[in-house]
Write a protein that holds these residues in place. Structure first.
Motif, PDB file in Angstrom:
ATOM      1  N   ALA A 118      34.623  20.036 -28.184  1.00  0.00           N
ATOM      2  CA  ALA A 118      35.509  20.280 -29.328  1.00  0.00           C
ATOM      3  C   ALA A 118      35.325  21.689 -29.872  1.00  0.00           C
ATOM      4  CB  ALA A 118      35.235  19.247 -30.424  1.00  0.00           C
TER       5      ALA A 118
ATOM      6  N   PHE B 280      36.147  21.127 -34.159  1.00  0.00           N
ATOM      7  CA  PHE B 280      37.318  21.716 -33.519  1.00  0.00           C
ATOM      8  C   PHE B 280      37.946  22.806 -34.388  1.00  0.00           C
ATOM      9  CE2 PHE B 280      41.825  21.780 -32.279  1.00  0.00           C
ATOM     10  CZ  PHE B 280      41.699  21.939 -30.912  1.00  0.00           C
ATOM     11  N   THR B 281      37.911  22.629 -35.704  1.00  0.00           N
ATOM     12  CA  THR B 281      38.565  23.585 -36.607  1.00  0.00           C
ATOM     13  C   THR B 281      37.615  24.669 -37.123  1.00  0.00           C
ATOM     14  OG1 THR B 281      38.139  22.076 -38.462  1.00  0.00           O
ATOM     15  CG2 THR B 281      40.286  21.907 -37.379  1.00  0.00           C
TER      16      THR B 281
ATOM     17  N   THR C  76      36.522  16.612 -35.650  1.00  0.00           N
ATOM     18  CA  THR C  76      37.616  17.426 -36.178  1.00  0.00           C
ATOM     19  C   THR C  76      37.077  18.685 -36.832  1.00  0.00           C
ATOM     20  OG1 THR C  76      38.960  15.452 -36.558  1.00  0.00           O
ATOM     21  CG2 THR C  76      39.584  17.446 -37.751  1.00  0.00           C
TER      22      THR C  76
ATOM     23  N   PRO D  32      38.428  11.729 -30.351  1.00  0.00           N
ATOM     24  CA  PRO D  32      37.800  10.712 -31.211  1.00  0.00           C
ATOM     25  C   PRO D  32      37.885   9.303 -30.632  1.00  0.00           C
ATOM     26  CG  PRO D  32      39.183  12.179 -32.505  1.00  0.00           C
ATOM     27  CD  PRO D  32      39.493  12.458 -31.061  1.00  0.00           C
TER      28      PRO D  32
ATOM     29  N   ALA E  21      34.272  11.887 -37.646  1.00  0.00           N
ATOM     30  CA  ALA E  21      35.002  12.887 -38.422  1.00  0.00           C
ATOM     31  C   ALA E  21      34.523  14.296 -38.112  1.00  0.00           C
ATOM     32  CB  ALA E  21      34.855  12.604 -39.918  1.00  0.00           C
TER      33      ALA E  21
END
Length: 385
Positions: free
Chosen positions: A80, A24-25, A21, A4, A18
């Motif tokens: 990511a 990535f998840t 993230t 980020p 945002a």
């Protein structure tokens, strides 16, 4: 952590930043069950080596693109997403391989050490190191993980042996393997109870965490903290988790499994609800520290239990099923926290979610020491056959 910080060179959109993230998840929601089935089919060490090689390779490609002037926010999104995919497979295999490396009576100690190493790196070393490396240059910030993953590869090569399971030699479909894992989890009462309790607790804690910054930071907030003070308060959680990792094994032996697990949910739940009863940052920080200690004791106990009562051939799939629930409830909790704050106010979120987290203790009616000991004995009998 660095991604980020690099991304703000390409966009100032909060949603896009945002979203990194989220990217990535996301693989945990989409691929967790598949990763578990694969971990039970192949040599788990080879899978871990491959995942780390993919992570190092793709970030190396990203580094070349950035240095050549071909960087963009969308390239960071691709990195990511792929890194998160590799992490999903790596982490699933790493939990499944542990009982193949250490004796069953060493699981608590091994899991405690892993918690300590992970917490130290992720909470205390990684974030400040990322900021320092980005300040030194984008190339250094992106190149450092390549070197670290290469080092992890080298260390993993020192682990000798073959880490396949007996299930890896049978011919089954991937879908059938996933279904077998889901059925086993649904039928095993201790495993099912632990998974449901974890999901409910993570839902509650994520709801509270999602709005905590609004409750704590700024002169218009209830706690009136600066950003620096807020960071120090949150560090109490990490410090408690680190401390808990060093006493988890002894705490379980002294208390027994059931009390150790109950301790984690009780004090963890009380820490979730702490902001509802006080705005004093020192008291909340103290609650977070105690909650962190108790949660790690409970987590080490439940993880070691899960590794003990799951047959080795199913461990990858059971771990992935558990993590799917544990990780999948977090975004749902964040959404619920925002809706509650919008309709009832910020303090109401902590007042509702604290008791909800404590209510997970109802599951302890199923997780008695007698029931858990019986499950361990049954699995030991199956594995010996």
């Amino acid at each position: 952590m660095a991604l980020p910080l690099v991304a703000i060179q390409y966009t100032r959109s909060p949603a896009l930043i945002a979203g990194l993230t989220f990217a990535f998840t996301l693989p945990w929601l989409l691929l967790a069950l598949t990763a578990g089935a694969v971990a039970d089919r192949v040599d788990r060490r080879v899978l871990m080596l491959g995942a780390n090689a993919v992570r190092a390779g793709l970030v190396a490609v990203l580094l070349v693109a950035l240095l050549a002037g071909g960087g963009s926010i969308w390239l960071l999104y691709a990195a990511a997403l792929l890194a998160g995919t590799a992490e999903t497979f790596y982490d699933t295999a790493s939990q499944a391989i542990l009982p193949q490396i250490v004796r069953r009576d060493q699981l608590e100690r091994a899991n405690s050490l892993l918690y300590a190493a992970e917490m130290t790196a992720f909470e205390f070393i990684g974030p400040p190191l990322a900021g320092f490396l980005v300040a030194a240059g984008v190339g250094i910030a992106i190149g450092a993980p390549v070197g670290l993953w290469a080092g992890a590869l080298a260390l993993l090569l020192l682990v000798r042996g073959t880490f396949k399971t007996r299930a890896a030699t049978t011919r089954t479909t991937l879908r059938g393997d996933v279904a077998e894992g889901l059925r086993y989890l649904a039928r095993n009462r201790p495993l099912r109870t632990i998974t449901v309790m974890t999901g409910v607790f993570n839902l509650a804690s994520s709801a509270a965490q999602a709005v905590l910054v609004l409750y704590a930071v700024g002169q218009a907030s209830a706690m009136r903290l600066t950003q620096q003070q807020y960071g120090w308060m949150l560090s109490a959680v990490a410090a408690g988790c680190l401390a808990g990792s060093f006493v988890a094994e002894r705490a379980e032996k002294a208390l027994g499994r059931a009390r150790a697990i109950a301790l984690g949910y009780l004090f963890g739940g009380l820490s979730v609800g702490a902001p509802a009863v006080t705005t004093n940052a020192y008291l909340i920080g103290a609650a977070y520290f105690v909650g962190g200690v108790a949660l790690v004791i409970g987590n080490v106990t439940t993880l070691s239990l899960r590794q003990r009562i799951t047959p080795g051939r199913l461990l990858g799939r059971i771990n992935s099923c558990h993590r799917l629930v544990a990780y999948g409830t977090k975004p749902l909790g964040a959404l619920l926290g925002g809706l509650l704050a919008q309709t009832l106010g910020l303090r109401a979120v902590f007042a509702v979610m604290g008791p909800l987290a404590v209510l997970t203790l109802l599951g302890m009616r199923q997780l008695t020491d007698k029931a858990m000991d019986a499950a361990v004995a049954e699995t030991g009998h199956q594995d010996s056959q």
